[in-house]
Design an enzyme around this catalytic site. Structure first.
Site, PDB file in Angstrom:
ATOM      1  N   MET A   1     -58.628  40.737  44.489  1.00 17.02           N
ATOM      2  CA  MET A   1     -59.070  40.355  45.824  1.00 17.02           C
ATOM      3  C   MET A   1     -59.809  39.026  45.770  1.00 17.02           C
ATOM      4  O   MET A   1     -60.488  38.718  44.798  1.00 17.02           O
ATOM      5  CB  MET A   1     -60.013  41.436  46.376  1.00 17.02           C
TER       6      MET A   1
ATOM      7  N   SER B   1     -58.586  40.803  38.578  1.00 16.53           N
ATOM      8  CA  SER B   1     -59.645  41.587  39.210  1.00 16.53           C
ATOM      9  C   SER B   1     -59.081  42.943  39.606  1.00 16.53           C
ATOM     10  O   SER B   1     -58.562  43.651  38.746  1.00 16.53           O
ATOM     11  CB  SER B   1     -60.221  40.827  40.414  1.00 16.53           C
ATOM     12  N   THR B   2     -59.142  43.325  40.882  1.00 16.59           N
ATOM     13  CA  THR B   2     -58.701  44.649  41.313  1.00 16.59           C
ATOM     14  C   THR B   2     -57.261  44.926  40.891  1.00 16.59           C
ATOM     15  O   THR B   2     -56.364  44.160  41.213  1.00 16.59           O
ATOM     16  CB  THR B   2     -58.814  44.782  42.842  1.00 16.59           C
TER      17      THR B   2
ATOM     18  N   ASP C   1     -61.113  33.977  43.346  1.00 17.63           N
ATOM     19  CA  ASP C   1     -61.639  33.567  42.042  1.00 17.63           C
ATOM     20  C   ASP C   1     -60.499  33.219  41.091  1.00 17.63           C
ATOM     21  O   ASP C   1     -59.569  34.006  40.905  1.00 17.63           O
ATOM     22  CB  ASP C   1     -62.491  34.686  41.442  1.00 17.63           C
TER      23      ASP C   1
ATOM     24  N   HIS D   1     -62.772  41.074  35.978  1.00 19.55           N
ATOM     25  CA  HIS D   1     -63.995  41.509  36.649  1.00 19.55           C
ATOM     26  C   HIS D   1     -64.259  42.977  36.313  1.00 19.55           C
ATOM     27  O   HIS D   1     -63.498  43.861  36.694  1.00 19.55           O
ATOM     28  CB  HIS D   1     -63.855  41.346  38.166  1.00 19.55           C
TER      29      HIS D   1
END
Length: 385
Positions: free
Chosen positions: A324, A204-205, A327, A230
C-alpha cells in the site's frame, strides 16, 4: 462532501477483554471502521460469517480449539475475506500469511499506554488497507476453488520513457514461462559484472509471500540481494530464518557493516533503523542508520533504493513488489535514472497494487511481470550482463 464507505470488521480473539478493547479503540482510531461482530473462537466465527458479511476480519492466531491457521484453511475457500492477524512474537504468523492472511500486527504490551495506542493505530490502518486487498488463496487449501493467478497478457511496450535515464528502456509487461525451482541457471556466475551487481527489493502488504516466491526460485549463486520489507522489530529475524530454510541463497537479518555478497540475501531489521547500501573500496556493505519514518515507514524502501541509486548506479537491479502507498516508487525512479534495470510486480498478482502502481506511473519500471515470473525475468537479465 461524499460519504466514505464504512469498513465492516469482525474481531476473532479468545480474550474478551482484548476483544472489547479492539471494539472500542479501532473505531476511535479510524471512523471508517464499523465493528459488526465479535467471536471468542473460530467455531463461533465460522457460524457468524455469512450473516455478518464483514469486509475484514482481525484474527488472533493462538486460540484454543481451532487455531488461526486452521480457521484460515476453512474460511478462505468459502469466503474470500481479507484477514489481518494479531500475533505475539511467534513464527506461526508466517505460516498464517502463507495460508492467505494479508497482513499482521504485533500484539501490544497491555500494561503500557503508548504501546496500546501505537498498536491500535497501526491495526486500524492495516484494516482499512486490507479492505482493498486482493485475497490470494494458496493452492494447498483452494480445494475446488480456482487458484487466483495473474492474467496472461501479451507483451506490450509503453511509449513512455524516462527523461535522464541512461538506458531509456520503455516499460514492458513481461509474461515468461514459469520454471520449476532449480531450473533457473546463471550462465557465468563468476563474471566480474555479476560480482559487482546489487539487487535491491522492496515490499509491504502481501510482501512476505511475494518476496518468498521471488527468492525461492533463484539459484544459490545469484548476486547479493538487499530486502526492505515493512515489518515490526523481532519478526524480521524470524522471517529471515524462514527464508533461509526455503531458499537456495543464504538469508539473514542484516547487521550494520554486513558485506553484500553473491549468494546471500540481507533482510532489513525492523525497528528503529533504515537500511542503506554503501561502498568501501570495491565492495558493497549495508549500514543500519537511525532516522525518522519515511513515507510512514522505518525501514523505508525509498531510503534503501536512493542509497543504491547513489552508490551502485547502473550495476544495480531494483524490484518493487506488492504494498500500500508509494514507498519505494521515487527511489526506484532514481535507480532507473542512474541506469539500473527495474522490475515491478503487476496488478493481477499483487495483494495491494499500490507501491508498484505508483512506480509504474512515475516511469520507474523497466519491466512489469506477475510475481511468479519475476525470478525468471531477473535471471534472464543477469545472463545478458
Amino acid at each position: 462532501m461524499y460519504n466514505v464507505k464504512p469498513v465492516k470488521l469482525m474481531i476473532v480473539d479468545d480474550s474478551m477483554v482484548f476483544g472489547r478493547f479492539l471494539s472500542t479503540r479501532l473505531p476511535e482510531m479510524n471512523k471508517r471502521i464499523q465493528v459488526v461482530g465479535y467471536s471468542m473462537n473460530a467455531y463461533d466465527a465460522m457460524k457468524k460469517i455469512s450473516s455478518l458479511n464483514p469486509d475484514v476480519i482481525s484474527l488472533d492466531i493462538e486460540m484454543p480449539g481451532m487455531n488461526g491457521i486452521e480457521f484460515l484453511k476453512k474460511l478462505l475457500p468459502q469466503h474470500r475475506i481479507p484477514v489481518v492477524l494479531v500475533s505475539s512474537l511467534n513464527v506461526s504468523v508466517f505460516d498464517a500469511l502463507s495460508y492467505g492472511a494479508v497482513d499482521f500486527v504485533k500484539k501490544p504490551d497491555m500494561s503500557k499506554d503508548y504501546s496500546t495506542e501505537t498498536f491500535a493505530r497501526n491495526l486500524a490502518s492495516k484494516i482499512v488497507t486490507a479492505s482493498t486487498a486482493s485475497v490470494k488463496i494458496p493452492r494447498s487449501i483452494a480445494q475446488h476453488e480456482p487458484v487466483n493467478t495473474a492474467r496472461e497478457e501479451p507483451s506490450r511496450a509503453s511509449a513512455q520513457s524516462v527523461s535522464g535515464t541512461n538506458n531509456a528502456v520503455p516499460h514492458v509487461h513481461i509474461n515468461l514461462p514459469k520454471l520449476a525451482a532449480g531450473q533457473l541457471k546463471i550462465k557465468n556466475p563468476h563474471s566480474p559484472k555479476l560480482k559487482n551487481t546489487v539487487i535491491a527489493l522492496g515490499a509491504s502488504t502481501g510482501g512476505t509471500e511475494a518476496t518468498l516466491e521471488v527468492l525461492r526460485d533463484l539459484p544459490a549463486d545469484t548476486p547479493g540481494i538487499v530486502v526492505t520489507q515493512h515489518m515490526p522489530e523481532g519478526f524480521t529475524g524470524m522471517y529471515a530464518e524462514r527464508l533461509n530454510r526455503l531458499c537456495a541463497m543464504r538469508v539473514k537479518e542484516a547487521e550494520n557493516g554486513d558485506q553484500i555478497q553473491q549468494g546471500q540475501v540481507l533482510i532489513a531489521p525492523g525497528g528503529d533503523y533504515h537500511l542503506k547500501v554503501v561502498k568501501k573500496g570495491i565492495n558493497y556493505f549495508v549500514n543500519c542508520v537511525p532516522g525518522s519514518k519515511v513515507n510512514g515507514h522505518r525501514p523505508s524502501v525509498d531510503v534503501l533504493f536512493y542509497s543504491v541509486a547513489d552508490t551502485v548506479r547502473s550495476e544495480a537491479i531494483g524490484i518493487i513488489l506488492t504494498g500500500m502507498g508509494a514507498d519505494g516508487a521515487e527511489g526506484l525512479l532514481a535507480m532507473r535514472k542512474k541506469g539500473a534495470y527495474t522490475i515491478g510486480q503487476d496488478k493481477e498478482s499483487c495483494v495491494v497494487y499500490g507501491m508498484p502502481m505508483v512506480a509504474k506511473q512515475l516511469g520507474a519500471v523497466c519491466s512489469e511481470a506477475p510475481c511468479s515470473r519475476i525470478s525468471t525475468l531477473l535471471i534472464n537479465h543477469l545472463n545478458t550482463l
